[in-house]
Motif scaffolding. Structure first.
Motif, mmCIF file in Angstrom:
data_model
loop_
_atom_site.group_PDB
_atom_site.id
_atom_site.type_symbol
_atom_site.label_atom_id
_atom_site.label_comp_id
_atom_site.label_asym_id
_atom_site.label_seq_id
_atom_site.Cartn_x
_atom_site.Cartn_y
_atom_site.Cartn_z
ATOM 1 N N ALA A 272 12.444 9.999 -16.362
ATOM 2 C CA ALA A 272 13.414 8.702 -16.859
ATOM 3 C C ALA A 272 13.934 7.872 -15.698
ATOM 4 C CB ALA A 272 14.777 9.806 -18.046
ATOM 5 N N THR A 273 14.017 8.446 -14.467
ATOM 6 C CA THR A 273 14.892 7.168 -13.630
ATOM 7 C C THR A 273 13.502 7.907 -12.593
ATOM 8 O OG1 THR A 273 15.603 9.269 -12.296
ATOM 9 C CG2 THR A 273 16.944 8.417 -13.236
ATOM 10 N N LEU A 274 12.620 7.976 -12.475
ATOM 11 C CA LEU A 274 11.261 7.911 -11.744
ATOM 12 C C LEU A 274 10.450 6.341 -11.354
ATOM 13 C CD1 LEU A 274 9.085 8.972 -9.140
ATOM 14 C CD2 LEU A 274 7.445 9.586 -11.153
ATOM 15 N N TRP A 275 10.180 5.603 -12.515
ATOM 16 C CA TRP A 275 10.151 4.366 -12.566
ATOM 17 C C TRP A 275 10.696 2.872 -11.897
ATOM 18 C CZ3 TRP A 275 10.767 -0.318 -15.361
ATOM 19 C CH2 TRP A 275 9.915 -1.415 -14.914
ATOM 20 N N PRO A 276 11.846 2.987 -12.744
ATOM 21 C CA PRO A 276 12.784 2.675 -12.011
ATOM 22 C C PRO A 276 13.506 2.546 -10.813
ATOM 23 C CG PRO A 276 14.082 3.706 -13.200
ATOM 24 C CD PRO A 276 12.424 3.989 -13.411
ATOM 25 N N ASP A 277 13.418 3.722 -9.828
ATOM 26 C CA ASP A 277 13.856 3.979 -8.793
ATOM 27 C C ASP A 277 12.690 4.139 -7.920
ATOM 28 O OD1 ASP A 277 16.152 5.059 -9.822
ATOM 29 O OD2 ASP A 277 16.098 6.830 -9.412
ATOM 30 N N SER A 278 10.673 4.001 -8.219
ATOM 31 C CA SER A 278 9.997 3.230 -7.856
ATOM 32 C C SER A 278 10.066 1.991 -7.298
ATOM 33 C CB SER A 278 9.298 3.953 -8.550
ATOM 34 O OG SER A 278 8.944 5.269 -8.593
ATOM 35 N N ILE A 279 10.382 1.015 -8.566
ATOM 36 C CA ILE A 279 10.411 -0.635 -8.103
ATOM 37 C C ILE A 279 11.568 -1.026 -7.320
ATOM 38 C CG2 ILE A 279 11.475 -2.380 -9.659
ATOM 39 C CD1 ILE A 279 8.786 -1.238 -10.512
ATOM 40 N N THR A 280 12.771 0.164 -7.321
ATOM 41 C CA THR A 280 13.626 -0.063 -6.102
ATOM 42 C C THR A 280 12.677 -0.213 -4.228
ATOM 43 O OG1 THR A 280 16.543 0.460 -7.936
ATOM 44 C CG2 THR A 280 16.152 0.144 -5.770
ATOM 45 N N ARG A 281 12.579 1.321 -4.383
ATOM 46 C CA ARG A 281 11.726 1.125 -3.325
ATOM 47 C C ARG A 281 10.513 -0.170 -2.682
ATOM 48 N NH1 ARG A 281 12.931 5.844 -0.377
ATOM 49 N NH2 ARG A 281 13.924 7.402 -1.674
ATOM 50 N N LEU A 282 10.260 -0.077 -3.645
ATOM 51 C CA LEU A 282 9.183 -1.175 -3.589
ATOM 52 C C LEU A 282 10.201 -2.681 -3.406
ATOM 53 C CD1 LEU A 282 5.964 -0.957 -6.450
ATOM 54 C CD2 LEU A 282 6.598 -0.444 -3.922
ATOM 55 N N GLN A 283 10.805 -3.019 -3.884
ATOM 56 C CA GLN A 283 11.803 -4.000 -3.463
ATOM 57 C C GLN A 283 12.337 -4.346 -1.995
ATOM 58 O OE1 GLN A 283 13.997 -4.737 -7.448
ATOM 59 N NE2 GLN A 283 11.913 -5.665 -8.817
ATOM 60 N N ALA A 284 13.121 -3.270 -1.945
ATOM 61 C CA ALA A 284 13.782 -3.087 -0.580
ATOM 62 C C ALA A 284 13.659 -3.630 0.113
ATOM 63 C CB ALA A 284 14.025 -1.733 -0.955
ATOM 64 N N PRO A 285 12.528 -4.150 0.806
ATOM 65 C CA PRO A 285 11.958 -4.438 1.732
ATOM 66 C C PRO A 285 12.112 -6.002 1.407
ATOM 67 C CG PRO A 285 10.081 -3.519 0.690
ATOM 68 C CD PRO A 285 11.426 -2.792 0.268
ATOM 69 N N SER B 232 -4.487 0.293 0.438
ATOM 70 C CA SER B 232 -3.173 1.310 0.225
ATOM 71 C C SER B 232 -3.680 2.757 -0.569
ATOM 72 C CB SER B 232 -2.366 1.005 0.567
ATOM 73 O OG SER B 232 -1.769 0.022 1.509
ATOM 74 N N VAL B 233 -4.634 2.734 -1.403
ATOM 75 C CA VAL B 233 -5.116 3.539 -2.456
ATOM 76 C C VAL B 233 -5.572 4.212 -1.754
ATOM 77 C CG1 VAL B 233 -6.257 3.934 -4.743
ATOM 78 C CG2 VAL B 233 -5.500 1.553 -3.778
ATOM 79 N N GLU B 234 -5.273 5.446 -1.763
ATOM 80 C CA GLU B 234 -5.686 6.550 -1.621
ATOM 81 C C GLU B 234 -5.029 8.303 -1.830
ATOM 82 O OE1 GLU B 234 -5.102 6.926 2.473
ATOM 83 O OE2 GLU B 234 -3.025 7.549 2.551
ATOM 84 N N LYS B 235 -6.457 9.170 -2.417
ATOM 85 C CA LYS B 235 -5.183 10.374 -2.401
ATOM 86 C C LYS B 235 -3.963 10.887 -2.165
ATOM 87 C CE LYS B 235 -7.381 14.442 -1.520
ATOM 88 N NZ LYS B 235 -8.102 15.175 -2.000
ATOM 89 N N GLY B 236 -3.313 10.798 -3.054
ATOM 90 C CA GLY B 236 -2.145 11.879 -2.808
ATOM 91 C C GLY B 236 -0.822 10.385 -2.797
ATOM 92 N N VAL B 237 -0.915 9.071 -3.013
ATOM 93 C CA VAL B 237 0.192 8.020 -3.029
ATOM 94 C C VAL B 237 0.384 7.714 -4.940
ATOM 95 C CG1 VAL B 237 -1.469 6.832 -1.522
ATOM 96 C CG2 VAL B 237 -1.794 6.022 -3.538
ATOM 97 N N LEU B 238 1.448 7.038 -4.913
ATOM 98 C CA LEU B 238 2.008 7.033 -5.918
ATOM 99 C C LEU B 238 1.364 5.686 -6.175
ATOM 100 C CD1 LEU B 238 5.646 8.770 -5.764
ATOM 101 C CD2 LEU B 238 3.487 9.327 -6.600
ATOM 102 N N LEU B 239 1.031 5.377 -7.445
ATOM 103 C CA LEU B 239 1.184 4.614 -7.731
ATOM 104 C C LEU B 239 1.858 3.582 -9.292
ATOM 105 C CD1 LEU B 239 -1.675 2.233 -7.978
ATOM 106 C CD2 LEU B 239 -2.113 3.407 -9.607
ATOM 107 N N VAL B 240 1.981 2.680 -8.794
ATOM 108 C CA VAL B 240 3.768 2.437 -9.296
ATOM 109 C C VAL B 240 3.382 0.893 -10.014
ATOM 110 C CG1 VAL B 240 6.379 1.169 -9.794
ATOM 111 C CG2 VAL B 240 5.335 2.799 -7.494
ATOM 112 N N ALA B 241 3.401 1.667 -11.571
ATOM 113 C CA ALA B 241 3.057 0.251 -12.169
ATOM 114 C C ALA B 241 4.121 -1.155 -12.094
ATOM 115 C CB ALA B 241 3.327 0.552 -14.356
ATOM 116 N N SER B 242 3.893 -2.725 -12.566
ATOM 117 C CA SER B 242 4.207 -3.638 -12.549
ATOM 118 C C SER B 242 5.377 -4.053 -13.613
ATOM 119 C CB SER B 242 3.893 -5.115 -12.286
ATOM 120 O OG SER B 242 4.391 -6.405 -12.326
ATOM 121 N N PRO B 243 6.656 -4.361 -13.335
ATOM 122 C CA PRO B 243 6.927 -4.852 -15.044
ATOM 123 C C PRO B 243 6.158 -5.271 -15.030
ATOM 124 C CG PRO B 243 8.343 -4.160 -13.001
ATOM 125 C CD PRO B 243 7.574 -4.749 -12.007
ATOM 126 N N SER B 244 5.356 -6.424 -15.577
ATOM 127 C CA SER B 244 4.731 -7.246 -15.838
ATOM 128 C C SER B 244 3.271 -6.910 -16.670
ATOM 129 C CB SER B 244 4.404 -8.344 -15.370
ATOM 130 O OG SER B 244 3.246 -7.785 -14.438
#
Length: 240
Positions: free
Chosen positions: A172-185, A18-30
């Protein structure tokens, strides 16, 4: 059917393919590496030569007018510099949201471009309601295959860039909101594998609240007294 679709979506979010130009890369909490702890990056280049990204959620206390003192159009403007990554931290990368392709730009994804100071001057002196920019000191870089290996270890997740308005979203909310999006499904999906990458018990908004205190020290650690000819080996390779 819905569960199957969500499971496939979750798998894709953690797939190196899924890595390609234009995507968002979200760091794991770990992910504890201080260079990338609780970060979200926009991938601006991905190919045989490796991967390049910009950290979107590390604003500094440095005004862009201080970085480019000879760029008179920036005087008395509030634009701040972002710490774009650990590579070439004295180099400048300009990211734009534009309504149309302009000379001296290169498209990353629909509506988002990298460009030169000439584009910056046009944006500042002839502003349009939907156009804006961000300036980054440095960038993040991975050798060929390196990022894919890190994803297999569970260090990163992927989101499409249009899931947020990255220029208007509060850093300030970009990372936590991104984590929420990843966890939702995964809260309703029973697929295995990716669920183990972002465990809910490791995710606490209170942990993120402490972020920002390090921005000033980050800025002080980087030499921002650079001139308008700031460029990098990656930047010089670009063709506008």
């Amino acid at each position: 059917m819905l569960v199957s679709a969500l499971a496939a979506q979750a798998q894709q979010a953690f797939s190196p393919a899924s890595v390609e130009k234009g995507v968002l890369l979200v760091a794991s909490p770990s992910l504890s590496d201080p260079n990338f702890h609780q970060t979200v990056l926009l991938i601006i280049e991905h190919g045989r030569g490796g991967t390049v990204g910009l950290i979107l959620n590390r604003p500094t206390n440095v005004l862009l007018s201080e970085v480019l003192p000879d760029f008179t159009v920036l005087k008395r403007t509030p634009y701040r510099l972002f710490a774009g990554g650990p590579v070439k931290q004295t180099q400048l990368v300009l990211l734009f949201r534009l309504t149309q392709v302009l000379p001296d730009t290169r498209q990353i994804v629909a509506g988002i471009y990298v460009g030169t100071p000439r584009v910056l001057e046009r944006i500042v002196t002839q502003p349009k309601p939907t156009e804006t920019f961000r300036a980054f000191a440095g960038f993040a870089g991975w050798a060929p295959g390196q990022l894919e290996h890190e994803m297999l270890e569970g260090a990163w997740g992927i989101l499409p860039s249009d899931v947020f308005n990255i220029f208007d979203k509060d850093p300030a909310t970009l990372w936590p909101d991104s984590i929420t999006r990843l966890q939702a499904p995964k809260t309703i999906s029973h697929s295995s594998g990716p669920q183990d990458y972002f465990p809910l018990e490791h995710f606490q908004l209170s942990d993120f609240a402490a972020y920002g205190k390090g921005c000033r020290s980050c800025a002080e650690a980087i030499s921002y007294k650079a001139s308008s000819n700031m460029e990098s080996e990656w930047w010089r390779s670009q063709r506008f």
